[in-house]
Design a protein around this motif. Structure first.
Motif, PDB file in Angstrom:
ATOM      1  N   ILE A  52      -2.603   6.098   5.400  1.00  0.00           N
ATOM      2  CA  ILE A  52      -2.877   7.048   4.416  1.00  0.00           C
ATOM      3  C   ILE A  52      -2.009   8.039   4.097  1.00  0.00           C
ATOM      4  CG2 ILE A  52      -5.257   7.218   5.427  1.00  0.00           C
ATOM      5  CD1 ILE A  52      -4.707   9.685   7.064  1.00  0.00           C
ATOM      6  N   GLY A  53      -0.834   7.723   4.588  1.00  0.00           N
ATOM      7  CA  GLY A  53       0.371   8.652   4.224  1.00  0.00           C
ATOM      8  C   GLY A  53       1.818   8.040   4.797  1.00  0.00           C
TER       9      GLY A  53
ATOM     10  N   VAL B  64       0.943  -1.290  -0.107  1.00  0.00           N
ATOM     11  CA  VAL B  64       0.085   0.024  -0.138  1.00  0.00           C
ATOM     12  C   VAL B  64       0.785   1.197   0.021  1.00  0.00           C
ATOM     13  CG1 VAL B  64      -1.596   1.328   1.118  1.00  0.00           C
ATOM     14  CG2 VAL B  64      -1.790  -1.335   1.347  1.00  0.00           C
TER      15      VAL B  64
ATOM     16  N   THR C 288      -2.007  10.005   0.680  1.00  0.00           N
ATOM     17  CA  THR C 288      -2.914   9.592  -0.500  1.00  0.00           C
ATOM     18  C   THR C 288      -3.939  10.502  -0.868  1.00  0.00           C
ATOM     19  OG1 THR C 288      -4.520   7.528  -0.992  1.00  0.00           O
ATOM     20  CG2 THR C 288      -4.898   8.621   1.013  1.00  0.00           C
ATOM     21  N   PRO C 289      -4.073  10.505  -2.219  1.00  0.00           N
ATOM     22  CA  PRO C 289      -4.945  11.916  -2.955  1.00  0.00           C
ATOM     23  C   PRO C 289      -5.970  12.010  -2.426  1.00  0.00           C
ATOM     24  CG  PRO C 289      -3.932  10.257  -4.449  1.00  0.00           C
ATOM     25  CD  PRO C 289      -3.519   9.465  -3.026  1.00  0.00           C
TER      26      PRO C 289
ATOM     27  N   GLU D 138      -7.017  11.819   0.637  1.00  0.00           N
ATOM     28  CA  GLU D 138      -6.898  12.344   2.183  1.00  0.00           C
ATOM     29  C   GLU D 138      -6.027  13.685   2.058  1.00  0.00           C
ATOM     30  OE1 GLU D 138      -8.416  11.319   4.680  1.00  0.00           O
ATOM     31  OE2 GLU D 138      -9.149   9.351   3.819  1.00  0.00           O
ATOM     32  N   GLN D 139      -5.875  14.403   0.855  1.00  0.00           N
ATOM     33  CA  GLN D 139      -4.949  15.693   0.931  1.00  0.00           C
ATOM     34  C   GLN D 139      -5.690  16.841   1.013  1.00  0.00           C
ATOM     35  OE1 GLN D 139      -3.111  15.635  -2.966  1.00  0.00           O
ATOM     36  NE2 GLN D 139      -1.799  13.811  -2.686  1.00  0.00           N
TER      37      GLN D 139
ATOM     38  N   ASN E  59       1.411   7.086  -6.634  1.00  0.00           N
ATOM     39  CA  ASN E  59       0.425   8.251  -7.219  1.00  0.00           C
ATOM     40  C   ASN E  59       1.118   9.567  -6.729  1.00  0.00           C
ATOM     41  OD1 ASN E  59      -1.800   6.823  -8.120  1.00  0.00           O
ATOM     42  ND2 ASN E  59      -2.184   5.966  -6.268  1.00  0.00           N
ATOM     43  N   ALA E  60       1.540   9.824  -5.557  1.00  0.00           N
ATOM     44  CA  ALA E  60       2.356  11.131  -5.412  1.00  0.00           C
ATOM     45  C   ALA E  60       3.316  11.700  -6.307  1.00  0.00           C
ATOM     46  CB  ALA E  60       2.788  10.988  -3.692  1.00  0.00           C
TER      47      ALA E  60
ATOM     48  N   ARG F  12      -6.164   2.071   8.437  1.00  0.00           N
ATOM     49  CA  ARG F  12      -5.731   2.487   7.045  1.00  0.00           C
ATOM     50  C   ARG F  12      -4.635   3.313   7.137  1.00  0.00           C
ATOM     51  NH1 ARG F  12      -8.274   6.043   3.128  1.00  0.00           N
ATOM     52  NH2 ARG F  12      -9.107   7.140   4.842  1.00  0.00           N
TER      53      ARG F  12
ATOM     54  N   SER G 187       1.954   1.971  -3.464  1.00  0.00           N
ATOM     55  CA  SER G 187       0.870   2.504  -4.132  1.00  0.00           C
ATOM     56  C   SER G 187       0.511   4.076  -3.848  1.00  0.00           C
ATOM     57  CB  SER G 187      -0.368   2.014  -4.140  1.00  0.00           C
ATOM     58  OG  SER G 187      -1.217   2.400  -4.653  1.00  0.00           O
ATOM     59  N   ILE G 188       0.794   4.429  -2.533  1.00  0.00           N
ATOM     60  CA  ILE G 188       0.837   5.835  -2.439  1.00  0.00           C
ATOM     61  C   ILE G 188       1.969   6.754  -2.734  1.00  0.00           C
ATOM     62  CG2 ILE G 188       0.775   7.477  -0.482  1.00  0.00           C
ATOM     63  CD1 ILE G 188      -0.674   5.182   1.511  1.00  0.00           C
TER      64      ILE G 188
END
Length: 216
Positions: free
Chosen positions: A84-85, A25, A145-146, A148-149, A32-33, A82, A28-29
């Motif tokens: 998220i960053g 995960v 993660t996008p 949650e930005q 995308n970033a 989860r 993947s984060i």
């Protein structure tokens, strides 16, 4: 490896070290970033878009696994369970830049190609040349993660990095190289001082440094 990087930010969010199960995960984060990051585009985009994306995925995957194997600081920001960053910090306790291990070079070569591997090593070497000493870390990756930005979570991740740095008695501080002005402004607002304007791989950016308050 310890499990807690910093005390929980609040009851919803917590910053803790990643486990091996989190790496997929996390990759993947980061993908995308950093998909549109100017440096990675310059270093890896030597063909079509699909080839670039394949190289970027491979480079991030190999670097994450290397940092994990070398027991470097991989700090995850979780909302309950989860991820998220995350923020990834490497210290000069492991070979960096032109001193990278051959097995890292080989894996990165297979994932990204020789020219791209050379570009990644030259970036690290350029950063190392401008850090105050060999007792400094480099913030290799930081991302949220996008979806949650724009919630202030980037600041919380940076705070976790600063707290981690403050807890390392042998570390003078942490440097970060950024290529976007808004990122530079964010770090500058959180006690990261500008060191040098650099052009790495043809891409202009700024090297900023957080100095641990324990260092005189």
């Amino acid at each position: 490896m310890m499990t807690t990087a910093t005390p929980p930010v609040n009851e919803t969010y917590k910053a803790v070290y990643l486990t091996a199960e989190d790496l997929r995960v996390a990759a993947s984060i980061l993908y995308n970033a950093y998909h549109d990051d100017p440096f990675f585009i310059a270093a890896l985009h030597k063909g079509d878009k699909a080839q670039y994306e394949q190289k970027l995925r491979g480079a991030i995957r190999e670097e994450l696994h290397t940092l994990w194997q070398e027991e470097q600081a991989l700090i995850g920001l979780f909302e309950e369970e989860r991820l998220i960053g995350l923020a990834c910090i490497v210290t000069q306790q492991v070979p960096l830049g032109e001193a990278r291990y051959w097995h890292w070079r080989l894996k990165m070569l297979l994932s990204a190609g020789w020219q791209s591997t050379q570009a990644l090593m030259k970036k690290e070497s350029s950063i190392l040349e401008h850090l105050p000493s060999t007792q400094c870390g480099i913030l290799q990756f930081i991302a949220v993660t996008p979806i949650e930005q724009h919630k202030g979570l980037g600041r919380r991740l940076i705070q976790a990095v600063m707290s981690w740095c403050d807890e390392q008695p042998e570390l003078e501080g942490v440097g970060v190289y950024v290529t976007q002005d808004d990122h530079a402004h964010l770090f500058s607002s959180m006690d990261f001082a500008p060191i040098e304007r650099l052009v790495i791989g043809g891409v202009p950016g700024e090297l900023l440094f957080y100095r641990s308050p324990e260092i005189e």
